[in-house]
Design a protein around this motif. Structure first.
Motif, PDB file in Angstrom:
ATOM      1  N   ILE A 108      35.101  15.724  43.777  1.00 43.71           N
ATOM      2  CA  ILE A 108      35.857  16.472  44.786  1.00 43.71           C
ATOM      3  C   ILE A 108      37.315  15.989  44.887  1.00 43.71           C
ATOM      4  O   ILE A 108      38.144  16.615  45.559  1.00 43.71           O
ATOM      5  CB  ILE A 108      35.139  16.386  46.151  1.00 43.71           C
ATOM      6  CG1 ILE A 108      35.497  17.583  47.022  1.00 43.71           C
ATOM      7  CG2 ILE A 108      35.423  15.077  46.866  1.00 43.71           C
ATOM      8  CD1 ILE A 108      34.577  17.775  48.196  1.00 43.71           C
ATOM      9  N   GLY A 109      37.624  14.895  44.176  1.00 51.26           N
ATOM     10  CA  GLY A 109      38.973  14.326  44.236  1.00 51.26           C
ATOM     11  C   GLY A 109      40.075  15.314  43.896  1.00 51.26           C
ATOM     12  O   GLY A 109      41.059  15.425  44.651  1.00 51.26           O
ATOM     13  N   PRO A 110      39.973  16.065  42.805  1.00 49.54           N
ATOM     14  CA  PRO A 110      41.047  17.024  42.494  1.00 49.54           C
ATOM     15  C   PRO A 110      41.221  18.079  43.587  1.00 49.54           C
ATOM     16  O   PRO A 110      42.352  18.456  43.905  1.00 49.54           O
ATOM     17  CB  PRO A 110      40.576  17.665  41.184  1.00 49.54           C
ATOM     18  CG  PRO A 110      39.664  16.663  40.574  1.00 49.54           C
ATOM     19  CD  PRO A 110      38.990  15.963  41.711  1.00 49.54           C
ATOM     20  N   ALA A 111      40.122  18.538  44.184  1.00 52.32           N
ATOM     21  CA  ALA A 111      40.244  19.552  45.255  1.00 52.32           C
ATOM     22  C   ALA A 111      40.951  18.933  46.462  1.00 52.32           C
ATOM     23  O   ALA A 111      41.805  19.580  47.082  1.00 52.32           O
ATOM     24  CB  ALA A 111      38.864  20.065  45.650  1.00 52.32           C
ATOM     25  N   ALA A 112      40.616  17.685  46.779  1.00 51.84           N
ATOM     26  CA  ALA A 112      41.288  17.009  47.900  1.00 51.84           C
ATOM     27  C   ALA A 112      42.783  16.892  47.601  1.00 51.84           C
ATOM     28  O   ALA A 112      43.628  17.098  48.478  1.00 51.84           O
ATOM     29  CB  ALA A 112      40.667  15.638  48.140  1.00 51.84           C
ATOM     30  N   SER A 113      43.099  16.589  46.359  1.00 53.78           N
ATOM     31  CA  SER A 113      44.510  16.487  45.969  1.00 53.78           C
ATOM     32  C   SER A 113      45.213  17.828  46.079  1.00 53.78           C
ATOM     33  O   SER A 113      46.376  17.906  46.471  1.00 53.78           O
ATOM     34  CB  SER A 113      44.628  16.000  44.520  1.00 53.78           C
ATOM     35  OG  SER A 113      44.465  14.617  44.483  1.00 53.78           O
ATOM     36  N   SER A 114      44.510  18.895  45.729  1.00 54.96           N
ATOM     37  CA  SER A 114      45.164  20.208  45.755  1.00 54.96           C
ATOM     38  C   SER A 114      45.456  20.629  47.188  1.00 54.96           C
ATOM     39  O   SER A 114      46.425  21.343  47.440  1.00 54.96           O
ATOM     40  CB  SER A 114      44.323  21.257  45.037  1.00 54.96           C
ATOM     41  OG  SER A 114      43.199  21.577  45.806  1.00 54.96           O
ATOM     42  N   LEU A 115      44.620  20.191  48.151  1.00 50.16           N
ATOM     43  CA  LEU A 115      44.915  20.533  49.546  1.00 50.16           C
ATOM     44  C   LEU A 115      46.207  19.847  49.979  1.00 50.16           C
ATOM     45  O   LEU A 115      47.007  20.407  50.722  1.00 50.16           O
ATOM     46  CB  LEU A 115      43.761  20.124  50.460  1.00 50.16           C
ATOM     47  CG  LEU A 115      42.458  20.904  50.248  1.00 50.16           C
ATOM     48  CD1 LEU A 115      41.470  20.595  51.362  1.00 50.16           C
ATOM     49  CD2 LEU A 115      42.696  22.408  50.207  1.00 50.16           C
ATOM     50  N   ARG A 116      46.419  18.633  49.482  1.00 51.43           N
ATOM     51  CA  ARG A 116      47.683  17.947  49.786  1.00 51.43           C
ATOM     52  C   ARG A 116      48.856  18.767  49.237  1.00 51.43           C
ATOM     53  O   ARG A 116      49.881  18.969  49.892  1.00 51.43           O
ATOM     54  CB  ARG A 116      47.683  16.551  49.144  1.00 51.43           C
ATOM     55  CG  ARG A 116      48.979  15.806  49.363  1.00 51.43           C
ATOM     56  CD  ARG A 116      49.029  14.523  48.553  1.00 51.43           C
ATOM     57  NE  ARG A 116      49.395  14.794  47.167  1.00 51.43           N
ATOM     58  CZ  ARG A 116      50.230  14.056  46.462  1.00 51.43           C
ATOM     59  NH1 ARG A 116      50.772  12.995  47.009  1.00 51.43           N
ATOM     60  NH2 ARG A 116      50.497  14.349  45.214  1.00 51.43           N
ATOM     61  N   THR A 117      48.670  19.270  48.013  1.00 53.68           N
ATOM     62  CA  THR A 117      49.761  20.031  47.401  1.00 53.68           C
ATOM     63  C   THR A 117      49.983  21.344  48.142  1.00 53.68           C
ATOM     64  O   THR A 117      51.118  21.772  48.331  1.00 53.68           O
ATOM     65  CB  THR A 117      49.464  20.303  45.919  1.00 53.68           C
ATOM     66  OG1 THR A 117      48.828  19.164  45.378  1.00 53.68           O
ATOM     67  CG2 THR A 117      50.721  20.599  45.154  1.00 53.68           C
ATOM     68  N   LEU A 118      48.876  21.975  48.569  1.00 55.08           N
ATOM     69  CA  LEU A 118      49.029  23.204  49.351  1.00 55.08           C
ATOM     70  C   LEU A 118      49.792  22.921  50.639  1.00 55.08           C
ATOM     71  O   LEU A 118      50.592  23.736  51.089  1.00 55.08           O
ATOM     72  CB  LEU A 118      47.661  23.788  49.709  1.00 55.08           C
ATOM     73  CG  LEU A 118      46.979  24.677  48.676  1.00 55.08           C
ATOM     74  CD1 LEU A 118      45.629  25.154  49.191  1.00 55.08           C
ATOM     75  CD2 LEU A 118      47.841  25.875  48.323  1.00 55.08           C
ATOM     76  N   GLY A 119      49.561  21.718  51.205  1.00 50.42           N
ATOM     77  CA  GLY A 119      50.271  21.335  52.421  1.00 50.42           C
ATOM     78  C   GLY A 119      51.784  21.301  52.218  1.00 50.42           C
ATOM     79  O   GLY A 119      52.548  21.500  53.168  1.00 50.42           O
TER      80      GLY A 119
END
Ligand SMILES: C[S@@+](CC[C@H](N)C(=O)[O-])C[C@H]1O[C@@H](n2cnc3c(N)ncnc32)[C@H](O)[C@@H]1O
Length: 354
Positions: A101-112
């Motif tokens: 799930i790490g990449p998805a968590a990272s992508s939420l940061r990028t969406l932020g």
């Protein structure tokens, strides 16, 4: 009427969980990007040992560990001062797999990082151009989907479509619309060397990445081009057209679906992977994937569609609307398949001539 105190207390607890989840998501992203989870998966360690393993500063690692332990992600043995990542948790937080799930968590940061632009759309209208999201597709979301394609595209997604793998093996002309960074095309081109694959996307950066991977994989049967799907009018019809997680992002999805139908050979098939939700909000209540997908739709799908003059169909258009739009485009035979991911379904669309 006065608020029911029990209900207010329960909602307060729910809100605390939401806030905690938000912070832990950011910290999971840090654990993924810094290699802390990978280091922790190698066995129990003190904060100093873990910091050394991951080549990081101990003070920061220790505070991160505090959140990990109290958040139920890692365990702590006070006797030895050692932290551990249970194997069952490591399975979902480490490794080059779609379960990580790490990449998805990272992508939420990028969406932020595009929040200010999206917030401005609330007050001023308009959208956010896809170019401002380059880091999202290059980062977590793209990484997650790469693993999904590696693990599931051929056998999990396409395998159940009657006759499709046989046709791909024999050799057909395939087009992938909205191919993004092209990994799905490259996976298919490598697996089915007798077929030819065209990948098309409006995003120049994505097509450059797709082409770079095609060259690295040495695939003479794949080609990529920058183009608007709404202008699709090939000289020769395609036997198979695919669109993976791409139709709901289009500015003009109705036009694109009609173009797809017109670009297919009489016995052709259109395969569309999309989100698996209902069109009506009330029918999505209780679906555990719905809030996340509405959120990603708000932060990505809707503003990118509106930025190119679209109506902002969004990822939550739902199966009823999708089926209706496919029928309006002229597909008389539409079958909906489940996929290896509970939050996605697959539409297999043909016309009566097929
Ligand atoms: C969510 S991404 C999916 C990318 C890829 N299919 C995948 O699964 O990794 C949606 C893609 O649709 C592309 N797209 C949006 N509007 C388009 C248009 N009018 N013509 C072509 N591609 C478009 C975007 O640039 C983006 O790469």
């Amino acid at each position: 009427m006065d608020p029911d105190p029990d209900r207010t207390r329960a909602f307060g607890e729910q809100l605390l969980g939401i806030l905690t989840g938000g912070v832990l998501t950011m910290l999971i992203g840090i654990g993924h990007r810094t290699g802390l989870f990978a280091a922790a998966a190698r066995g129990p360690a003190t904060s100093m040992e873990l910091a050394e393993r991951a080549e990081l500063h101990e003070r920061y690692v220790r505070e991160w560990l505090g959140a990990m332990v109290t958040g139920g992600i890692m365990e702590y043995d006070p006797a030895g001062g050692r932290y551990s990542l249970p194997a069952e948790h490591a399975a979902l937080l480490t490794g080059a797999t779609s379960r990580n799930i790490g990449p998805a968590a990272s992508s939420l940061r990028t969406l932020g990082s595009v929040l200010p632009q999206v917030e401005r759309c609330f007050t001023d209208g308009g959208g956010v151009p896809i170019a401002e999201y380059a880091a999202v597709s290059a980062g977590g979301l793209g990484e997650t989907w790469r693993h999904i394609y590696d693990e599931h595209l051929v056998d999990g997604f396409l395998g159940p479509v009657p006759g499709l793998l046989e046709r791909l093996r024999a050799g057909v002309r395939v087009l992938d619309l909205g191919c993004g960074t092209g990994h799905a095309v490259n996976v298919l081109a490598r697996r089915f060397p007798r077929s030819t694959f065209d990948g098309l996307d409006i995003a120049t950066d994505a097509i450059a990445d797709a082409e770079a991977e095609r060259t690295a994989f040495d695939l003479p049967n794949a080609a990529f081009a920058v183009a608007d799907a709404a202008d699709l009018a090939p000289d020769k019809p395609y036997d198979v057209i695919t669109a993976f997680d791409a139709i709901h992002d289009q500015a003009a999805p109705e036009v694109v679906l009609r173009r797809i139908r017109d670009a297919l050979a009489p016995d052709g098939v259109f395969v569309m992977i999309d989100t698996k939700f209902a069109t009506r909000l009330e029918d999505n209540v209780g679906n555990p994937y719905a809030p996340l997908s509405y959120g990603v739709s708000l932060l990505f799908c809707v503003p990118t569609s509106i930025a190119t003059g679209g109506s902002g169909l969004g990822a939550m258009w739902g199966q009823e609307r999708a089926t209706e739009m496919l029928a309006d485009a002229g597909f008389t035979d539409v079958e909906v398949f489940d996929t290896p991911r509970p939050q996605n379904c697959m539409y297999v669309c043909r016309t009566e001539e097929s």
